[in-house]
Write an enzyme that holds these catalytic residues in place. Structure first.
Site, short mmCIF file in Angstrom:
data_model
loop_
_atom_site.label_atom_id
_atom_site.label_comp_id
_atom_site.label_asym_id
_atom_site.label_seq_id
_atom_site.Cartn_x
_atom_site.Cartn_y
_atom_site.Cartn_z
N HIS A 1 43.31 42.42 43.20
CA HIS A 1 44.23 41.47 43.82
C HIS A 1 44.55 42.05 45.20
O HIS A 1 45.10 43.16 45.31
CB HIS A 1 45.49 41.29 42.99
CG HIS A 1 45.27 40.54 41.72
ND1 HIS A 1 46.02 40.73 40.58
CD2 HIS A 1 44.36 39.58 41.40
CE1 HIS A 1 45.59 39.92 39.62
NE2 HIS A 1 44.59 39.21 40.10
N GLU B 1 47.87 43.75 46.05
CA GLU B 1 48.35 44.82 45.17
C GLU B 1 47.62 46.10 45.60
O GLU B 1 46.49 46.35 45.20
CB GLU B 1 48.11 44.45 43.71
CG GLU B 1 48.88 43.19 43.32
CD GLU B 1 48.55 42.65 41.94
OE1 GLU B 1 47.93 43.39 41.14
OE2 GLU B 1 48.90 41.48 41.65
N HIS C 1 46.82 47.67 39.40
CA HIS C 1 47.48 46.45 39.87
C HIS C 1 48.88 46.80 40.36
O HIS C 1 49.28 47.97 40.39
CB HIS C 1 47.54 45.41 38.76
CG HIS C 1 46.21 44.80 38.45
ND1 HIS C 1 45.84 43.56 38.88
CD2 HIS C 1 45.14 45.29 37.76
CE1 HIS C 1 44.61 43.29 38.48
NE2 HIS C 1 44.17 44.32 37.79
N GLU D 1 49.70 49.03 35.99
CA GLU D 1 50.57 48.46 37.03
C GLU D 1 51.36 49.60 37.66
O GLU D 1 52.04 50.36 36.96
CB GLU D 1 51.53 47.44 36.40
CG GLU D 1 50.85 46.31 35.63
CD GLU D 1 50.42 45.16 36.52
OE1 GLU D 1 50.81 45.17 37.72
OE2 GLU D 1 49.72 44.26 36.03
#
Length: 449
Positions: free
Chosen positions: A112, A115, A209, A290
């Site tokens: 992404h 990110e 991410h 994350e």
């Protein structure tokens, strides 16, 4: 009235508090364009600088490190993006021009485009390895024993545009074939990574991410319904995520996720994600990490992000040396000699897990490198029933016991974390050469009459 407003105000506060207690979804508000543009320093080629490395800067850094770190590093490109940018990656190992009997590991970041923390962590990971190899015993041991691949950005177009999606406005982490829901038309970036995974035998990996701070493990989606989706390696996946979260500066202290880890489908479902695809189609244990509540963080915070994650990056990577390894050979030759073979292995724990997700893969298949015949399967301690199959060879079954490693981290885990179990398979029929020779013999025999 004032009293009515007071009751309403209390109800509103309670409602907001209850909502704030829910773990936020990173894609709950996924506008393609970044809400706030972040100022980045252009064309940074210094790998030690805690600044963003845009496409030109990353390209320049890799040109430099390809020379300064040439004994252990090769720069590669997986392919091109929609906008014709290279998908830059590096291979790091002690002999980067040949294949050796070593486990293969992969880190992927920035699929992404907005990110960004993972992208910069991987630049600094490469810089630390190249700077300290030969003087740092741990890093030297890790590099000499592991085939490490690092893909800095699967979506460099998105990074340059400061947006989530690629230049076709496609979410790349919804673009991989899914075991329940089939496949979308693959984007160039997706196709490049799929081809790359197909050419390797990765044992372990992770993709980075942003939008929360947690380690997410399979399954990411379900055939139907909601809630926890249990994979056949559920205990192992929990161990892997705990390894990262507990080595991170504060991930395991999360108030939202117990121990800083979460089952993907229990959190929210992702269809077409890289994590599950790698696991199902390529026998690669893979998690999604994350890294930050803010997706496109300011450059001033990058140093802190490295401090938060440095130890965890290494602790997770070294887990590729846990479990079992070996060589598979087969005797399907004219002289009955044993040669490496392309084989598939399955490892089923004696205490087979219950409650697996219906319609999902029930056992992961590990494959060998056909040129060497080596396999590497990350496993927790315990007893496993192993089945080995190869075309033209008799299958073999064996029960093995994976002992508890002498150490849970560092050089001890790298050296002693896995046991060696080799397989020499019998030929289940004559080889092609032998069949041809037999046919020619019959022809010559009948022509003699």
């Amino acid at each position: 009235t004032q009293s009515t407003w007071g009751r309403f105000e209390k109800m509103l506060v309670l409602c907001l508090l209850s909502l704030s207690a829910l773990p936020p979804r990173p894609d709950a508000f996924p506008p393609n364009k970044a809400i706030n543009k972040v100022d980045i320093t252009p064309d940074v080629e210094d790998g030690s600088a805690f600044l963003y490395h845009d496409y030109d800067g990353l390209t320049g850094y890799l040109e430099s490190v390809a020379t300064s770190c040439s004994s252990i590093l090769r720069v590669i490109s997986l392919g091109k993006t929609v906008s014709n940018r290279k998908l830059h990656a590096v291979r790091i190992t002690d002999n980067p021009t040949i294949q050796e009997n070593e486990p293969e590991f992969l880190y992927v970041a920035n699929m992404h485009g907005d990110e960004t923390v993972g992208r910069e962590l991987l630049v600094h990971l490469v810089n630390k390895i190249c700077t300290e190899y030969g003087s740092n015993n741990y890093i030297t041991k890790l590099v000499n024993s592991t085939d490490i691949y690092i893909l800095f950005s699967l979506n460099p177009d998105g990074f340059e545009l400061q947006q989530r999606y690629n230049a076709h406005d496609v979410d790349l982490n919804r673009n991989f074939p899914d075991q329940f829901h089939g496949a979308e038309s693959p984007e160039p970036e997706t196709s490049a990574l799929i081809s790359f995974l197909s050419d390797r035998q990765f044992s372990l990996g992770a993709n980075f991410h942003g939008g929360s701070v947690v380690c997410n493990y399979p399954w990411d989606d379900k055939d139907s319904g909601d809630g926890y989706a249990k994979s056949p390696d559920d205990k192992l996946y929990r161990h892997l995520c705990l390894t990262y979260s507990r080595a991170h500066a504060f991930m395991s202290d999360s108030a939202e996720f117990t121990d800083g880890i979460v089952n993907g489908a229990e959190w929210y479902q992702v269809v077409g994600g890289l994590q599950d695809y790698s696991y199902v189609e390529h026998g690669m244990l893979h998690v999604t990490i994350e890294l930050s509540e803010v997706k496109f963080v300011e450059e001033s915070t990058l140093s802190d992000e490295w401090d938060n994650n440095e130890d965890a990056l290494f602790r997770y990577l070294e887990q590729v040396h846990r479990g079992v390894r070996g060589i598979v050979r087969c005797s399907c030759n004219d002289d009955d000699s044993l040669d490496p073979v392309a084989a598939e292995l399955t490892f089923v724990p004696e205490d087979s897990p219950s409650g697996l997700e219906p319609s999902a893969m029930t056992v992961m298949t590990t494959t060998t490198d056909p040129t060497i015949g080596d396999y590497h399967r990350v496993l927790l301690p315990g007893k496993y029933h192993v089945t080995v199959k190869a075309n033209g060879c008799a299958s073999e079954k064996k029960t093995i016991t994976v002992p508890t490693p002498k150490g849970n981290s560092g050089t001890t885990l790298i050296s002693t974390g896995s046991i060696e179990v080799n397989f020499d398979l019998d030929c289940s029929g004559c080889s092609l050469n032998a069949a041809v020779a037999l046919f020619v013999s019959f022809v010559l025999f009948f022509r003699s009459f």
